[in-house]
Write an enzyme that holds these catalytic residues in place. Structure first.
Site, PDB file in Angstrom:
ATOM      1  NE  ARG B 269      -1.737   1.976   3.515  1.00  0.00           N
ATOM      2  CZ  ARG B 269      -1.602   1.919   4.830  1.00  0.00           C
ATOM      3  NH1 ARG B 269      -2.235   1.002   5.542  1.00  0.00           N
ATOM      4  NH2 ARG B 269      -0.817   2.774   5.463  1.00  0.00           N
ATOM      5  CG  HIS B 273      -6.241   2.530   6.333  1.00  0.00           C
ATOM      6  ND1 HIS B 273      -6.362   1.240   5.895  1.00  0.00           N
ATOM      7  CD2 HIS B 273      -7.442   2.861   6.881  1.00  0.00           C
ATOM      8  CE1 HIS B 273      -7.580   0.791   6.175  1.00  0.00           C
ATOM      9  NE2 HIS B 273      -8.261   1.748   6.766  1.00  0.00           N
ATOM     10  CE1 TYR B 282       1.118   3.031   8.800  1.00  0.00           C
ATOM     11  CE2 TYR B 282      -0.142   4.684  10.000  1.00  0.00           C
ATOM     12  CZ  TYR B 282       0.028   3.889   8.885  1.00  0.00           C
ATOM     13  OH  TYR B 282      -0.871   3.950   7.867  1.00  0.00           O
TER      14      TYR B 282
HETATM   15  C1  TPP Z   1     -14.472  -5.594  12.164  1.00  0.00           C
HETATM   16  C2  TPP Z   1     -13.639  -4.392  11.840  1.00  0.00           C
HETATM   17  N1  TPP Z   1     -12.675  -4.020  12.697  1.00  0.00           N
HETATM   18  C3  TPP Z   1     -11.939  -2.928  12.460  1.00  0.00           C
HETATM   19  C4  TPP Z   1     -12.141  -2.179  11.355  1.00  0.00           C
HETATM   20  C5  TPP Z   1     -11.311  -0.912  11.106  1.00  0.00           C
HETATM   21  N2  TPP Z   1     -10.412  -1.098   9.982  1.00  0.00           N
HETATM   22  C6  TPP Z   1     -10.741  -0.679   8.738  1.00  0.00           C
HETATM   23  S1  TPP Z   1      -9.588  -1.112   7.605  1.00  0.00           S
HETATM   24  C7  TPP Z   1      -8.611  -1.825   8.783  1.00  0.00           C
HETATM   25  C8  TPP Z   1      -7.327  -2.470   8.372  1.00  0.00           C
HETATM   26  C9  TPP Z   1      -7.534  -3.560   7.366  1.00  0.00           C
HETATM   27  O1  TPP Z   1      -6.308  -4.065   6.962  1.00  0.00           O
HETATM   28  P1  TPP Z   1      -6.197  -5.135   5.807  1.00  0.00           P
HETATM   29  O2  TPP Z   1      -7.130  -6.260   6.058  1.00  0.00           O
HETATM   30  O3  TPP Z   1      -4.776  -5.491   5.655  1.00  0.00           O
HETATM   31  O4  TPP Z   1      -6.731  -4.398   4.501  1.00  0.00           O
HETATM   32  P2  TPP Z   1      -6.140  -3.086   3.802  1.00  0.00           P
HETATM   33  O5  TPP Z   1      -6.775  -1.916   4.466  1.00  0.00           O
HETATM   34  O6  TPP Z   1      -4.674  -3.112   3.966  1.00  0.00           O
HETATM   35  O7  TPP Z   1      -6.560  -3.184   2.376  1.00  0.00           O
HETATM   36  C10 TPP Z   1      -9.193  -1.721  10.026  1.00  0.00           C
HETATM   37  C11 TPP Z   1      -8.595  -2.205  11.278  1.00  0.00           C
HETATM   38  C12 TPP Z   1     -13.157  -2.592  10.480  1.00  0.00           C
HETATM   39  N3  TPP Z   1     -13.449  -1.921   9.370  1.00  0.00           N
HETATM   40  N4  TPP Z   1     -13.886  -3.706  10.744  1.00  0.00           N
END
Ligand code: TPP
Ligand code: TPP
Ligand code: MG
Ligand code: MG
Lengths: 355, 380, 355, 380
Positions: B269, B273, B282
């Site tokens: 990425r 985010h 971070y």
């Molecule tokens: C159940 C839940 N917990 C926390 C979140 C908050 N949240 C949104 S995106 C994210 C990180 C996701 O990381 P990843 O699965 O690696 O996907 P990426 O964003 O890197 O595409 C978090 C913690 C959420 N959307 N849903």
């Protein structure tokens, strides 16, 4: 009401018959859950259905409720109408996220493009001497969740009618089965036409007090009505059938007649359905009320061990005590008259300004 | 590159493949042979590569446009996919129309290649709707924000495909962080048990907001599915050909009753985010720089150059197409109307709900007092 | 109330200061959650705490809410006092099972042998233009769950006081942070003594209508009180602070004075806290009520997209409209007078006997 | 028997051990050498074997006694562990006092060996309490009915051990069915990420009520943890020595900062799921019979005989001990009083709760009208 085709069936068998009819009527219907296949479910509600409809229509799933609910969502996306069995009330929580964030919301999320005609069957409530987590009444969680419908039958006929209506509904329906009534027997008309999900039923007519209840306590409330009649009080018993939405029309017209309302349920009192019914009826029938609505409910405690459950679940006597209260008759709580005690017991209130 | 056998072991003995990174295009743009993937790349022509270049260019443009739109206050939020274009384009072009996609919130590139109007993405991310398209028009589900939930939806949909005897597959997208969620693991259990025609497509972009992938998984993510009985491939997610080949292979396997497959697309990425995030808190700039050298579009351009294609010309073409799309998008954004309050009450239920009708009617009467948007009477 | 040590702090910084104090006071306290370490949480509530107390005390966890809650239970078994951050309201549901079946019940299950001093911090409510699942008000689920305490601060000082009280409590506490108030600034006395969790606050004194609210709407209700005053109505605003248990003592004495009650919250109406407050106050203050309690709440719909949220979340005008209703003044709903409409709109009631 | 290396692979390459069943006692009672387990069995003496025999005999007696008590209406329900005595005794004796156990509902044998009074088990299963013992008195948590939830509790407790720098480990028990739950998989994620001193002890008794293990897992359960970065052993769960050795090894690894280990103890649930279950509806008698030949107590007796021990005498001793315990248990049951209604309201909260006090007081006044049990006034 019981037509020519009426058969004497237990509540459990009536639901089973309703599921059979649903499976036969529509190939998109399929049943999913733990142990529902060869075992027929721990309560045998799906007994014989896998043999009749095959493993593709009556599916034993891995032991994971979120998995069951989440795959049901995917199946609904594909046009299926999954009927999910949660083995006991207390085991629905691992699937709570899928229910609240997906099942309840997907139709709205997609502006109606996707429907979620999922029926979630949950044997609920206490009174059968079960271990922990096997006697819960989680209905308030679902009733507070927009997008879900919630129903609970109280008789074998309703069991049959409502499961068919639930499966036929294009909305997700939480179908709460009063497990301690599974063995009750009554004639069931298996040719009854498909009925709507929403209306409440006038289970007993009366003129002095409106007694609103649902599911397992309907029977108890009808007994209370008989006992009260012997005591000179005429109770009108309303069986909600649909807990979300609630058919307030029937309740309101009854309360406008009786001026007194008692609500009985097994679930904990705070934030239970009794609160909603009391609040809404007060809003809509304030000038007719002779006494504030009375709630007779489980306590605000975790459901207790079997040996103590008879204290927690409202029984005939506690319901009659509530009725006495609504009627202004002497009752157990006179000495703790809320009107006489402006400050709750044990309150340590420290009313400082928050500004 | 290792030979990642997709044939499930016939005995109960573990048989885990070498999880070498499958790669057919090196960062320098050289094509290298790969025993497993080459059979899935036999139809690759310069024209196809050019088309992939345009796809990635357009996806990247949507991404940067939307990032700008967010900065300008047109969008509430945007989750950039910068750096993940190959993972998204490579997997999307591998699909057939009947395949059904269950995306997370970041698959905006896949959405585009499934035919979703970028304006639909804009409407979603500006907060005008929760779904800027009809899922059935594109076989592309509503985007999923609850991490991992859609993995189960993909499996359920795939179970339905099996029951229908249909020639299709489902594909569920999620991130590296999502692999920690119970739902994703339960999805593997169900997929294995029901031999579901599903592809799990995990974009390991190394970060879950501020958490590095090492916090979620102590081994390669692609090592995990095997223990559930699901074969896995670990592919270079910045290599559009490797991703396309792996996805084709997995989808074909699914369609031919081969059951589920897991793909870990190793990518990065490059941006924050979301536009609300500040990654400098971070992670190190050097890490980002190191990945910049593996850029998926650059890589394809180098490869095209190596093949003797006129990269300048085709880049100009891609850019022109992107410019046109961006102009159309901006025009569309300018013309967007705000949603109507009727959307509040519509489609909460598929069937009439008298208490909600009552609330709707209450609110209609309430709004009538003001000058703003009104609710229509009696419409559900 | 703001002593010598008062600092001007945002709500977010006040909670941060409370957490810092809790970490400093008791080595058994530890913080767990997603992105709470270097990032300091997506709202920066834990900003700087990992640097100050180390990775062992401020723990970035894998992305799994049930895992966070379940390991917090294990840590509590070992004597720790985990403070768990759920990133947004809509992400608490994957941990619902651990909360309802474990966190809430373990103290009771073990007859008091094990305590679960777990604080569950949840930024909640809407109004900040977020995507789906980021603006929910899940409090009713927790309030209905016996064994939990639920609190919500409305000012920076309360943010500081209540987080300390929550962490110090030997009961599990759901601590709901009104996220859209994070940037509100006010003086905070960081030397304030530890205060009890339960009492409500009289946020504004008044004599005509009692307006009960909590969390994010306290500010809006105080604005409503000012606007109403200009209009000749004196509102008494009560900030619940504790949603479970509710300090009914303060509400009752106010209602006995005003005779009128309005409850405002963002959560959906059916089965929300408004129902419980209306029902209980009606039970205990029936003879003082001049008008049925009025609820001004979110609709029974999924929380809408950002562009529509101002319709859903009660604002000044909707609250004043409710106040007008309680006062019997002309208000928007006169033409839908519930007393004039015994049968709800669109009801398809079919009141057959259930016997 | 395979060599199940417990050393985690140093590279990211998968390194999954042969999941052969670790076994040191054959069903015929012969001791066979095992490279991995033998070092953990060096202190085994005939006296220890005799003690294990008595442990298993007592556990079996508790089980049959309680099954009888249920039939007689003294218990509401009982989940038999018949057939799983070696898995429970072997693992329980491997623990030290400071180790902490997070059981499911079926670990009644482990409970007994942790010093829990069988009467406490009886009170639990007759529905008089949810916990017939104080967890901290035995480092044995309240039994868990929510499938898999306790796996996370064990990990959390273990994380606490690490923080305390204590010389102890946590051990979480669950069944084969539980491995499908998100919680158990999340527990593995957390255990790996935090290198927690925890042992996952999975009794694969082949059934989850009516569902065969094949519905939950398409591969051996012990194959799954490796993908999470957790070494696993697959042991013959009816071989008390193999179970003891494997558990010692895993606990020792945990105590020495080696991190988590997963043990799949392959055994069989000879009886019904609970006394409410009718297994004839879903499984064949032959399957049960085949497992009877692998009975864990018989096996140990054969081994003792092979060692030249006087099996008749020691069986008589074990039986006498069991008889004495059973007699005591029955006497205890006869003397059991019903729980008091005060238990309803006590300890719902650790601190005063005025609304619940009010309900308690209401109910006290209500009960006062009747002859039955009363609530005390003003006690919390
Ligand atoms: C159940 C839940 N917990 C926390 C979140 C908050 N949240 C949104 S995106 C994210 C990180 C996701 O990381 P990843 O699965 O690696 O996907 P990426 O964003 O890197 O595409 C978090 C913690 C959420 N959307 N849903
Ligand atoms: C969350 C949850 N879902 C369902 C159940 C009902 N249930 C009780 S035991 C059981 C089977 C468990 O099988 P397994 O994990 O193999 O353990 P075993 O009973 O064989 O020891 C089920 C489905 C439950 N207790 N909890
Ligand atoms: Mg990621
Ligand atoms: Mg089992």
């Amino acid at each position: 009401m019981t037509g020519a085709a009426a058969e004497n069936l237990t509540f459990g068998k009536a639901i089973n018959a309703g599921l059979r009819a649903a499976l036969a009527d529509d190939p998109a219907v399929l049943l999913m859950g733990e142990d529902i296949g060869q075992l027929g479910g721990v309560f045998r509600i799906t007994d014989g259905l896998q043999d009749e409809f095959g493993e593709d229509r009556v599916v034993d799933t891995p032991l994971a409720e979120s998995g069951i609910m989440g795959t049901a969502v995917g199946l609904a996306y594909r046009g299926y109408r999954p009927v999910v069995e949660i083995q006991f009330d207390g085991f629905v929580y691992p699937s709570f996220d899928q229910i609240v964030s997906q099942v309840a919301k997907l139709h709205h999320r997609t502006h109606g493009a996707v429907t979620m005609p999922i029926t979630i069957r949950i044997p609920f409530g206490g009174g059968i001497g079960s271990p922990e987590h096997h006697s819960e009444s989680p209905e308030a969680y679902f009733v507070h969740t927009a997008g879900l419908r919630v129903v609970s039958p109280s008789t074998p006929q309703e069991g049959f009618d409502l499961i068919r209506a639930a499966v036929a509904s294009n909305d997700p329906v939480v179908y709460l089965e009063p497990k301690r009534r599974y063995h009750d027997k009554a004639p069931v008309d298996l040719t009854a036409p498909l009925r709507p999900l929403g209306p409440a039923a006038l289970a007993a007519q009366g003129s002095d007090v409106t007694l609103v209840t649902y599911g397992p306590l309907v029977k108890t409330c009808l007994q209370a009505a008989e006992a009260a009649a012997a005591d000179g009080a005429s109770l009108e018993v309303i069986d909600l059938r649909s807990l979300s939405p609630i058919d307030f029309g029937l309740i309101e017209s009854s309360v406008r007649k009786t001026g007194r309302l008692v609500i009985a349920h097994e679930a904990s009192r705070t934030g239970g359905l009794g609160a909603e019914i009391a609040a809404t009826v007060t809003e809509r029938c304030f000038h007719w009320l002779e006494h504030p609505p009375v709630r007779v409910t489980g306590f605000d405690i975790p459901y207790p061990p079997a040996k103590l459950e008879h204290h927690h679940v409202p029984d005939l006597d506690r319901i009659l005590d509530g009725v006495d209260r609504a009627l202004g008759r002497p009752n157990s709580l006179d000495s703790l008259d809320p009107f006489a005690a402006p400050v709750p017991l044990g309150s340590t209130s420290d009313h400082t300004s928050g500004a | 590159m290792g030979s990642t056998s997709l044939i499930p072991p016939s005995t109960g003995m573990p048989h885990v493949p070498e999880p070498d990174l499958l790669q057919v295009l090196t960062p320098e743009g050289h094509r290298r042979p790969d025993h497993d993937l080459d059979p899935w790349l036999e139809d690759v022509t310069p024209a196809m590569l050019t088309s992939l270049h345009r796809d990635m260019t357009l996806i990247r443009r949507i991404d940067t446009e939307c990032t700008h739109l967010q900065r300008q206050g047109e969008l509430a939020l945007w989750p950039p996919l910068l750096g993940q274009e190959a993972a998204q384009a490579g997997s999307a072009v591998a699909m057939q129309d009947d395949d059904y996609v269950f995306p997370s919130y970041r698959e905006n590139g896949v959405a585009y290649l499934r035919g979703v109007d970028p304006l639909g993405l804009v409407r979603l991310w500006r907060g005008a709707t929760f779904a800027g398209w009809k899922p059935q028009d594109h076989n592309f589900a509503a985007q999923q924000i609850i991490i991992g939930a859609q993995a189960l939806h993909a499996v359920g949909y795939a179970m339905g495909i099996t029951r229908d005897g249909a020639d299709a597959a489902a594909i569920g997208y999620f991130g590296d962080g999502a692999t920690s969620q119970g739902d994703v693991n339960e999805a593997m259990v169900f997929a294995a048990s029901f031999h579901a025609p599903v592809v799990f497509f995990c974009q390991n972009n190394h970060w879950a907001i501020s958490e590095p992938v090492g916090l979620q998984a102590k081994r390669h993510i692609a090592d995990r599915p095997w223990g559930f009985g699901i074969p896995a491939m670990r592919v270079d997610g910045n290599d559009v050909l490797a991703v396309m080949a792996a996805t084709r292979r997995a989808l074909e396997r699914a369609r031919n009753s081969g059951g589920p497959t897991f793909i870990e697309a190793v990518t990065y990425r490059m941006g924050p985010h979301t536009t609300a995030d500040d990654p400098t808190r971070y992670r190190d700039a050097e890490e980002v720089e190191a990945w910049r050298a593996k850029d998926p579009i650059d890589r394809l351009e180098k490869h095209l150059a190596e093949l003797g294609e006129d990269v300048e010309a085709l880049t100009a073409d891609s850019t022109a197409a992107a410019d046109a799309m961006a102009a159309e998008l901006r025009a569309g954004v300018a013309a967007l109307a705000d949603p109507e309050p009727a959307d509040l009450f519509d489609h909460v239920y598929a069937e009439p709900h008298h208490e909600l009708e009552r609330q709707r009617e209450h609110y209609r009467l309430y709004l009538e007092q003001f000058d703003g948007p009104q609710l229509e009477a009696g419409v559900r």
